[in-house]
Scaffold this motif. Structure first.
Motif, PDB file in Angstrom:
ATOM      1  N   LEU A  11      43.489  32.713  40.413  1.00 16.25           N
ATOM      2  CA  LEU A  11      44.216  33.163  41.601  1.00 16.25           C
ATOM      3  C   LEU A  11      44.729  31.991  42.431  1.00 16.25           C
ATOM      4  O   LEU A  11      45.825  32.057  42.993  1.00 16.25           O
ATOM      5  CB  LEU A  11      43.324  34.073  42.442  1.00 16.25           C
ATOM      6  N   LEU A  61      47.835  30.942  40.836  1.00 16.49           N
ATOM      7  CA  LEU A  61      48.938  31.834  41.180  1.00 16.49           C
ATOM      8  C   LEU A  61      49.462  31.579  42.591  1.00 16.49           C
ATOM      9  O   LEU A  61      50.659  31.709  42.846  1.00 16.49           O
ATOM     10  CB  LEU A  61      48.499  33.291  41.040  1.00 16.49           C
ATOM     11  N   VAL A  62      48.569  31.209  43.506  1.00 12.77           N
ATOM     12  CA  VAL A  62      49.006  30.864  44.868  1.00 12.77           C
ATOM     13  C   VAL A  62      49.937  29.663  44.821  1.00 12.77           C
ATOM     14  O   VAL A  62      51.005  29.659  45.452  1.00 12.77           O
ATOM     15  CB  VAL A  62      47.792  30.597  45.779  1.00 12.77           C
ATOM     16  N   SER A  74      38.714  33.014  40.557  1.00 10.15           N
ATOM     17  CA  SER A  74      39.154  32.268  41.734  1.00 10.15           C
ATOM     18  C   SER A  74      40.127  31.155  41.348  1.00 10.15           C
ATOM     19  O   SER A  74      41.142  30.955  42.022  1.00 10.15           O
ATOM     20  CB  SER A  74      37.950  31.662  42.454  1.00 10.15           C
ATOM     21  N   THR A 131      43.858  39.081  46.951  1.00  9.53           N
ATOM     22  CA  THR A 131      42.976  39.308  45.813  1.00  9.53           C
ATOM     23  C   THR A 131      41.872  38.259  45.760  1.00  9.53           C
ATOM     24  O   THR A 131      40.727  38.570  45.425  1.00  9.53           O
ATOM     25  CB  THR A 131      43.780  39.306  44.501  1.00  9.53           C
ATOM     26  N   LEU A 132      42.193  37.033  46.118  1.00  6.92           N
ATOM     27  CA  LEU A 132      41.187  35.970  46.166  1.00  6.92           C
ATOM     28  C   LEU A 132      40.119  36.301  47.200  1.00  6.92           C
ATOM     29  O   LEU A 132      38.924  36.100  46.965  1.00  6.92           O
ATOM     30  CB  LEU A 132      41.863  34.639  46.494  1.00  6.92           C
ATOM     31  N   SER A 181      48.123  37.165  45.935  1.00  5.56           N
ATOM     32  CA  SER A 181      47.072  36.339  45.333  1.00  5.56           C
ATOM     33  C   SER A 181      46.003  35.966  46.348  1.00  5.56           C
ATOM     34  O   SER A 181      44.814  35.959  46.032  1.00  5.56           O
ATOM     35  CB  SER A 181      47.681  35.072  44.728  1.00  5.56           C
ATOM     36  N   LEU A 214      54.011  36.883  46.021  1.00  6.84           N
ATOM     37  CA  LEU A 214      52.992  36.454  45.068  1.00  6.84           C
ATOM     38  C   LEU A 214      51.882  35.682  45.768  1.00  6.84           C
ATOM     39  O   LEU A 214      50.706  35.880  45.477  1.00  6.84           O
ATOM     40  CB  LEU A 214      53.621  35.603  43.963  1.00  6.84           C
TER      41      LEU A 214
END
Length: 60
Positions: A13, A16-17, A10, A48-49, A45, A41
């Motif tokens: 990610l 990455l956000v 978490s 995926t989170l 992200s 992106l």
């Protein structure tokens, strides 16, 4: 309880956000035309989170 592995994923990610959002803002500010990369992106992200943390929502 959240496992250490899920917490690490978490946090990665979320990082990455923020990187994607920063990239999108700078791409717009400097007019490079690559804002879609940053927004992609961010979207990927966030999705995926959500998938990583979805099982934690059913735990209680």
């Amino acid at each position: 309880m959240v496992s250490k592995r899920r917490l690490a994923a978490s946090l990665l990610l979320l990082g990455l956000v923020f990187v994607g959002a920063f990239h999108a803002v700078l791409a717009v500010a400097f007019d490079t035309g690559l804002a879609s990369v940053g927004l992609g992106l961010v979207g990927l992200s966030m999705l995926t989170l959500l998938v990583v943390n979805l099982p934690a929502l059913g735990e209680g």
